[in-house]
Design a protein around this motif. Structure first.
Motif, PDB file in Angstrom:
ATOM      1  N   HIS A  98      12.251   4.771   6.199  1.00  0.00           N
ATOM      2  CA  HIS A  98      11.886   5.599   7.345  1.00  0.00           C
ATOM      3  C   HIS A  98      10.457   5.271   7.774  1.00  0.00           C
ATOM      4  O   HIS A  98       9.527   5.390   6.983  1.00  0.00           O
ATOM      5  N   HIS A  99      10.296   4.835   9.017  1.00  0.00           N
ATOM      6  CA  HIS A  99       8.967   4.564   9.577  1.00  0.00           C
ATOM      7  C   HIS A  99       8.449   5.820  10.250  1.00  0.00           C
ATOM      8  O   HIS A  99       9.131   6.420  11.078  1.00  0.00           O
ATOM      9  N   ASP A 100       7.244   6.209   9.898  1.00  0.00           N
ATOM     10  CA  ASP A 100       6.572   7.344  10.520  1.00  0.00           C
ATOM     11  C   ASP A 100       5.852   6.834  11.769  1.00  0.00           C
ATOM     12  O   ASP A 100       4.976   5.967  11.666  1.00  0.00           O
ATOM     13  N   ASP A 101       6.220   7.345  12.933  1.00  0.00           N
ATOM     14  CA  ASP A 101       5.619   6.882  14.186  1.00  0.00           C
ATOM     15  C   ASP A 101       4.105   7.094  14.239  1.00  0.00           C
ATOM     16  O   ASP A 101       3.421   6.436  15.020  1.00  0.00           O
ATOM     17  N   ALA A 102       3.582   7.982  13.416  1.00  0.00           N
ATOM     18  CA  ALA A 102       2.137   8.220  13.383  1.00  0.00           C
ATOM     19  C   ALA A 102       1.411   7.191  12.517  1.00  0.00           C
ATOM     20  O   ALA A 102       0.180   7.083  12.574  1.00  0.00           O
ATOM     21  N   ALA A 103       2.156   6.428  11.736  1.00  0.00           N
ATOM     22  CA  ALA A 103       1.544   5.443  10.832  1.00  0.00           C
ATOM     23  C   ALA A 103       0.983   4.271  11.625  1.00  0.00           C
ATOM     24  O   ALA A 103       1.576   3.812  12.605  1.00  0.00           O
ATOM     25  N   THR A 104      -0.187   3.791  11.207  1.00  0.00           N
ATOM     26  CA  THR A 104      -0.806   2.622  11.839  1.00  0.00           C
ATOM     27  C   THR A 104      -1.062   1.511  10.825  1.00  0.00           C
ATOM     28  O   THR A 104      -1.308   0.381  11.213  1.00  0.00           O
ATOM     29  N   ASP A 105      -1.003   1.832   9.557  1.00  0.00           N
ATOM     30  CA  ASP A 105      -1.180   0.825   8.510  1.00  0.00           C
ATOM     31  C   ASP A 105       0.209   0.495   7.976  1.00  0.00           C
ATOM     32  O   ASP A 105       0.659   1.024   6.964  1.00  0.00           O
ATOM     33  N   PHE A 106       0.900  -0.380   8.706  1.00  0.00           N
ATOM     34  CA  PHE A 106       2.317  -0.619   8.492  1.00  0.00           C
ATOM     35  C   PHE A 106       2.638  -1.207   7.120  1.00  0.00           C
ATOM     36  O   PHE A 106       3.636  -0.844   6.511  1.00  0.00           O
ATOM     37  N   GLY A 107       1.817  -2.103   6.637  1.00  0.00           N
ATOM     38  CA  GLY A 107       2.060  -2.712   5.335  1.00  0.00           C
ATOM     39  C   GLY A 107       1.941  -1.714   4.201  1.00  0.00           C
ATOM     40  O   GLY A 107       2.781  -1.692   3.296  1.00  0.00           O
ATOM     41  N   ASP A 108       0.895  -0.896   4.242  1.00  0.00           N
ATOM     42  CA  ASP A 108       0.732   0.129   3.208  1.00  0.00           C
ATOM     43  C   ASP A 108       1.879   1.136   3.276  1.00  0.00           C
ATOM     44  O   ASP A 108       2.363   1.604   2.239  1.00  0.00           O
ATOM     45  N   GLU A 109       2.306   1.456   4.485  1.00  0.00           N
ATOM     46  CA  GLU A 109       3.437   2.367   4.645  1.00  0.00           C
ATOM     47  C   GLU A 109       4.676   1.785   3.966  1.00  0.00           C
ATOM     48  O   GLU A 109       5.393   2.481   3.254  1.00  0.00           O
ATOM     49  N   ALA A 110       4.929   0.492   4.188  1.00  0.00           N
ATOM     50  CA  ALA A 110       6.089  -0.167   3.576  1.00  0.00           C
ATOM     51  C   ALA A 110       5.991  -0.136   2.056  1.00  0.00           C
ATOM     52  O   ALA A 110       6.978   0.178   1.367  1.00  0.00           O
ATOM     53  N   ALA A 111       4.825  -0.469   1.519  1.00  0.00           N
ATOM     54  CA  ALA A 111       4.644  -0.477   0.067  1.00  0.00           C
ATOM     55  C   ALA A 111       4.916   0.903  -0.525  1.00  0.00           C
ATOM     56  O   ALA A 111       5.624   1.026  -1.538  1.00  0.00           O
ATOM     57  N   ARG A 112       4.373   1.940   0.104  1.00  0.00           N
ATOM     58  CA  ARG A 112       4.592   3.310  -0.387  1.00  0.00           C
ATOM     59  C   ARG A 112       6.064   3.700  -0.283  1.00  0.00           C
ATOM     60  O   ARG A 112       6.650   4.221  -1.228  1.00  0.00           O
ATOM     61  N   ALA A 113       6.661   3.463   0.889  1.00  0.00           N
ATOM     62  CA  ALA A 113       8.047   3.887   1.131  1.00  0.00           C
ATOM     63  C   ALA A 113       9.028   3.176   0.201  1.00  0.00           C
ATOM     64  O   ALA A 113      10.024   3.767  -0.223  1.00  0.00           O
ATOM     65  N   LEU A 114       8.747   1.927  -0.118  1.00  0.00           N
ATOM     66  CA  LEU A 114       9.652   1.148  -0.956  1.00  0.00           C
ATOM     67  C   LEU A 114       9.278   1.201  -2.435  1.00  0.00           C
ATOM     68  O   LEU A 114      10.000   0.664  -3.276  1.00  0.00           O
ATOM     69  N   GLY A 115       8.127   1.823  -2.752  1.00  0.00           N
ATOM     70  CA  GLY A 115       7.691   1.935  -4.142  1.00  0.00           C
ATOM     71  C   GLY A 115       7.340   0.603  -4.755  1.00  0.00           C
ATOM     72  O   GLY A 115       7.636   0.345  -5.924  1.00  0.00           O
ATOM     73  N   ILE A 116       6.670  -0.255  -3.951  1.00  0.00           N
ATOM     74  CA  ILE A 116       6.356  -1.616  -4.375  1.00  0.00           C
ATOM     75  C   ILE A 116       4.847  -1.796  -4.448  1.00  0.00           C
ATOM     76  O   ILE A 116       4.103  -1.240  -3.635  1.00  0.00           O
ATOM     77  N   ASP A 117       4.396  -2.602  -5.379  1.00  0.00           N
ATOM     78  CA  ASP A 117       2.992  -2.968  -5.491  1.00  0.00           C
ATOM     79  C   ASP A 117       2.553  -3.622  -4.169  1.00  0.00           C
ATOM     80  O   ASP A 117       3.181  -4.590  -3.729  1.00  0.00           O
ATOM     81  N   PRO A 118       1.489  -3.123  -3.530  1.00  0.00           N
ATOM     82  CA  PRO A 118       1.023  -3.711  -2.263  1.00  0.00           C
ATOM     83  C   PRO A 118       0.671  -5.199  -2.358  1.00  0.00           C
ATOM     84  O   PRO A 118       0.640  -5.885  -1.346  1.00  0.00           O
ATOM     85  N   ALA A 119       0.470  -5.710  -3.556  1.00  0.00           N
ATOM     86  CA  ALA A 119       0.190  -7.137  -3.725  1.00  0.00           C
ATOM     87  C   ALA A 119       1.419  -7.990  -3.428  1.00  0.00           C
ATOM     88  O   ALA A 119       1.297  -9.192  -3.199  1.00  0.00           O
ATOM     89  N   ARG A 120       2.614  -7.362  -3.408  1.00  0.00           N
ATOM     90  CA  ARG A 120       3.859  -8.098  -3.116  1.00  0.00           C
ATOM     91  C   ARG A 120       4.332  -7.902  -1.687  1.00  0.00           C
ATOM     92  O   ARG A 120       5.310  -8.531  -1.274  1.00  0.00           O
ATOM     93  N   VAL A 121       3.673  -7.025  -0.928  1.00  0.00           N
ATOM     94  CA  VAL A 121       4.050  -6.778   0.465  1.00  0.00           C
ATOM     95  C   VAL A 121       3.080  -7.546   1.343  1.00  0.00           C
ATOM     96  O   VAL A 121       1.864  -7.352   1.268  1.00  0.00           O
ATOM     97  N   PHE A 122       3.613  -8.433   2.178  1.00  0.00           N
ATOM     98  CA  PHE A 122       2.782  -9.319   2.989  1.00  0.00           C
ATOM     99  C   PHE A 122       2.885  -8.969   4.467  1.00  0.00           C
ATOM    100  O   PHE A 122       3.974  -8.713   4.981  1.00  0.00           O
ATOM    101  N   LYS A 123       1.727  -8.957   5.114  1.00  0.00           N
ATOM    102  CA  LYS A 123       1.676  -8.688   6.551  1.00  0.00           C
ATOM    103  C   LYS A 123       1.634 -10.012   7.306  1.00  0.00           C
ATOM    104  O   LYS A 123       1.127 -11.018   6.801  1.00  0.00           O
ATOM    105  N   THR A 124       2.189  -9.991   8.505  1.00  0.00           N
ATOM    106  CA  THR A 124       2.230 -11.172   9.361  1.00  0.00           C
ATOM    107  C   THR A 124       1.301 -10.918  10.541  1.00  0.00           C
ATOM    108  O   THR A 124       1.524  -9.991  11.319  1.00  0.00           O
TER     109      THR A 124
END
Length: 165
Positions: free
Chosen positions: A31-57
């Motif tokens: 679920h993407h929160d429309d108020a979120a602006t830090d998309f990569g951190d949002e993905a890491a939190r939502a998926l329960g993944i270490d932010p070091a494995r989530v890459f932004k383009t």
């Protein structure tokens, strides 16, 4: 790695490109929160993944043309390092409207795969330390888990240290 999972998401230009190239990936919708602006951190939190494995383009505008930079959300991008990796002297972050027009994706959902215009891609070397990494699947709230070597092969990416520090 499979092409479908319990968290399967939408069909996007990115998933079409990966499927056509016969590259294994696992889709992860959240679920993407429309108020979120830090998309990569949002993905890491939502998926329960270490932010070091989530890459932004990110798109970088260099004096050699536009380039795609793929770097962990836990890191800061070094645009000068991107310039050096593509043989340019100067670089700055690309304008949001240019990034969206050239890739066909909205900011926060730009995938390294299936872009409208094929651009030089630079992957941060840190990605190779992981068995799999997560990148945008072409929409906010949708990531793809992929083997870093497959990203390099499919995009023709240059691998270099493009993170600060």
């Amino acid at each position: 790695m499979a092409r479908a999972s319990k968290t399967a998401g939408p069909t996007t230009a990115a998933t079409v490109a990966l499927t056509k190239a016969d590259v294994a990936f696992t889709p992860h919708a959240y679920h993407h929160d429309d108020a979120a602006t830090d998309f990569g951190d949002e993905a890491a939190r939502a998926l329960g993944i270490d932010p070091a494995r989530v890459f932004k383009t990110l798109l970088v505008d260099t004096d050699a043309g536009l380039a795609v930079a793929v770097v962990a959300v836990a890191s800061m991008l070094d645009v000068k390092a991107v310039a050096a990796a593509v043989g340019a002297k100067r670089a700055a972050m690309a304008d949001k409207a240019v990034a969206e027009r050239k890739t066909g994706y909205v900011v926060g959902g730009i995938s390294p795969f299936g872009q409208k215009t094929r651009l030089t891609t630079v992957l941060d070397d840190e990605a190779l330390a992981h068995d799999t990494i997560f990148v945008s699947g072409g929409r906010r709230g949708f990531d793809l888990e992929i083997v870093p070597a497959d990203l390099v092969r499919l995009t023709g990416a240059v691998v270099a240290q493009i993170r600060r520090g």
